[in-house]
Design a protein around this motif. Sequence first.
Motif, short mmCIF file in Angstrom:
data_model
loop_
_atom_site.label_atom_id
_atom_site.label_comp_id
_atom_site.label_asym_id
_atom_site.label_seq_id
_atom_site.Cartn_x
_atom_site.Cartn_y
_atom_site.Cartn_z
N GLY A 119 0.82 -1.21 0.00
CA GLY A 119 0.00 0.00 0.00
C GLY A 119 0.85 1.26 0.00
O GLY A 119 2.09 1.21 -0.03
N THR A 120 0.17 2.39 0.08
CA THR A 120 0.87 3.68 0.04
C THR A 120 1.80 3.87 1.23
O THR A 120 2.85 4.49 1.10
CB THR A 120 -0.18 4.81 -0.03
OG1 THR A 120 -0.85 4.70 -1.28
CG2 THR A 120 0.45 6.18 0.07
N ILE B 126 2.34 -5.30 -1.99
CA ILE B 126 1.42 -5.15 -3.13
C ILE B 126 0.60 -3.87 -2.98
O ILE B 126 0.48 -3.31 -1.89
CB ILE B 126 0.44 -6.35 -3.23
CG1 ILE B 126 -0.35 -6.53 -1.90
CG2 ILE B 126 1.16 -7.62 -3.60
CD1 ILE B 126 -1.48 -7.53 -1.99
N ALA B 127 0.05 -3.43 -4.09
CA ALA B 127 -1.01 -2.42 -4.03
C ALA B 127 -2.24 -3.16 -3.54
O ALA B 127 -2.48 -4.31 -3.94
CB ALA B 127 -1.26 -1.83 -5.41
N SER B 128 -3.04 -2.52 -2.68
CA SER B 128 -4.13 -3.30 -2.09
C SER B 128 -5.24 -3.61 -3.08
O SER B 128 -6.13 -4.40 -2.78
CB SER B 128 -4.67 -2.62 -0.83
OG SER B 128 -5.48 -1.53 -1.13
N GLY C 190 -2.73 -1.20 2.24
CA GLY C 190 -3.24 -0.19 1.32
C GLY C 190 -4.66 0.20 1.69
O GLY C 190 -5.42 -0.62 2.23
N THR C 191 -5.00 1.43 1.42
CA THR C 191 -6.32 1.91 1.83
C THR C 191 -7.44 1.46 0.90
O THR C 191 -8.59 1.43 1.31
CB THR C 191 -6.32 3.45 1.90
OG1 THR C 191 -5.97 3.97 0.61
CG2 THR C 191 -5.36 3.96 2.94
N ASP C 192 -7.08 1.11 -0.34
CA ASP C 192 -8.14 0.84 -1.32
C ASP C 192 -9.05 -0.33 -0.91
O ASP C 192 -10.26 -0.29 -1.17
CB ASP C 192 -7.52 0.53 -2.70
CG ASP C 192 -6.86 1.76 -3.32
OD1 ASP C 192 -6.94 2.85 -2.73
OD2 ASP C 192 -6.24 1.62 -4.40
N ALA D 223 -1.73 4.75 4.76
CA ALA D 223 -1.40 6.15 4.47
C ALA D 223 -2.06 6.56 3.17
O ALA D 223 -2.38 5.72 2.32
CB ALA D 223 0.11 6.33 4.35
N MET D 224 -2.28 7.85 3.04
CA MET D 224 -2.79 8.39 1.78
C MET D 224 -1.67 9.07 1.00
O MET D 224 -1.80 9.31 -0.20
CB MET D 224 -3.92 9.39 2.05
CG MET D 224 -5.19 8.73 2.58
SD MET D 224 -5.89 7.52 1.45
CE MET D 224 -6.65 8.60 0.24
N LYS E 192 -13.69 3.58 3.07
CA LYS E 192 -12.92 4.66 2.46
C LYS E 192 -13.90 5.57 1.73
O LYS E 192 -14.75 5.10 0.96
CB LYS E 192 -11.89 4.07 1.49
CG LYS E 192 -10.96 5.12 0.90
CD LYS E 192 -9.83 4.49 0.08
CE LYS E 192 -8.94 5.58 -0.52
NZ LYS E 192 -7.79 5.06 -1.25
#
Length: 352
Positions: free
Chosen positions: A12-13, A52-54, A86-88, A112-113, A160
Motif C-alpha cells: 500500500g501507500t 502489493i497495491a491493495s 493499502g487503503t483501497d 497512508a494516503m 474509504k
Amino acid sequence: MTARVLVLACGGTISSTPGPNGAMPQLEAHDLVDELRGGASLRVTSETHSLIASSDATMADAVAIWQRVRQWSHTTPGGAVVVTHGTDTMEEIAFAVEALGVGPTPVVFTGAMRYAGSLGADGGANLRSAISVATSPEAADMGVLVVFNDEIHLATRVRKSHTSNVATFVSPGFGPIGYVHEGQARVVLRPALRFNVAAPTRPADEVSVALISVGAGDDGRLLRYVEAAGYAGAVIEGLGGGHLPSRLVASDGLAELVTAMPVVVASRCGAGELLQHTYAFPGSEQDLARRGLINAGVLDATKARVLLVLLIASQCREGQLRSAFARFGGYEQDGGGSVGRSGELRLPAGQR
Ligand code: DAS
C-alpha cells in the motif's frame, strides 16, 4: 508501552516510495518500524506479508493475516497486532479478519494516503497512532480496528470515502468509536455485539462472488450471465432501502439467479439499514425477500460480498448463511429467530 506488537506489512501507500514513473510499494515492515522515533521502548516484531497495491489483495490474504494473528496471540499472550495495508481494500480485508474472529487480541489496521517521502506523508503518524491504540488496554476485546488520521473505527463499519484526502476513513451512520490524543488512545464507545463466521474449509480465493450495481431503469440483463461466468454467489447493490426496478425483478435473470445461488441485496446509499416491513411495490424490500433475496442489513455491498465469500468458503448451510447475514446485518441481535430455509446451500454445479 511495553506490550509485544507484531507489525505486519502488506504494501500500500504506507509502504510506497517514489520511483521513476510513480510510487510503488517497496518498504518492508522493518523499514516502517525503524522510521518511528521513540519506538525504542516498544517490543516490536516486524514481518512483511506482502508488498502489493491493495487493489491486488485477495480473500486468501485476509485468511493468511487472520491465521498469523491467531498464531501470534497463541505464542504472545497479551500481545497485539498492527497491520499496515493499502487503503483501497483495507475495509474489506479488515472486515474479513474481524469476521473470521480474533478474540480479545487487539488488531489494528492502518495505512497512508501520502507515500513515504512526500510532503506531509501521513504513514509514520498513522503507524504510531495504530501502535498506541493496539498497545492500549482499551483495545482488548474490541475486534479489528482501523486507526487513521487519529480516529479509531470499527472494521465492521468503516469505509474509504475520499480518493485522496487523509481523512478518507469514515463510519457512516456510526462514526469513529474513539480517537488518539497526544499519542494516547481514547476509546469512548464499544461494540455491543461481535460475531464470527466459521473458518473456511475451502480456499477463499476459489470462491467468486459477483457485485452488481443497479441504477435507474436497469433491466438486469447482466444477471443472466452471472452463473455462466462461474460465480458462486451474487451481491446486488440496489437502491434506497433495498429496492430494485420492477422491470429487473420481472426478468428471468433474477429468478434464475436466485434459484442457482445465494443472492444478497444491499443499498448504494452507503449508510443505514435496509428496510424489511415498509413497502409492497414490485421490487420493494418485501417483494425481494419473498423472492428469496437475502437482506444485507447495515452491511454495504462491499462488506456483504466479503461475508458471502467467507460463508460460501466455509461450506455452511443456507440457514446458517441467512442467520449470519441477519447478525452481521444488525437485524437479528440475539442469534435466535427464524433463519428461513435450512437445507444445503444452493450453489451452481462446480461451485459446491
Ligand atoms: N491507494 C493506495 C493506498 O492508499 C494504494 C493501495 O491501496 O494499495 O494505500
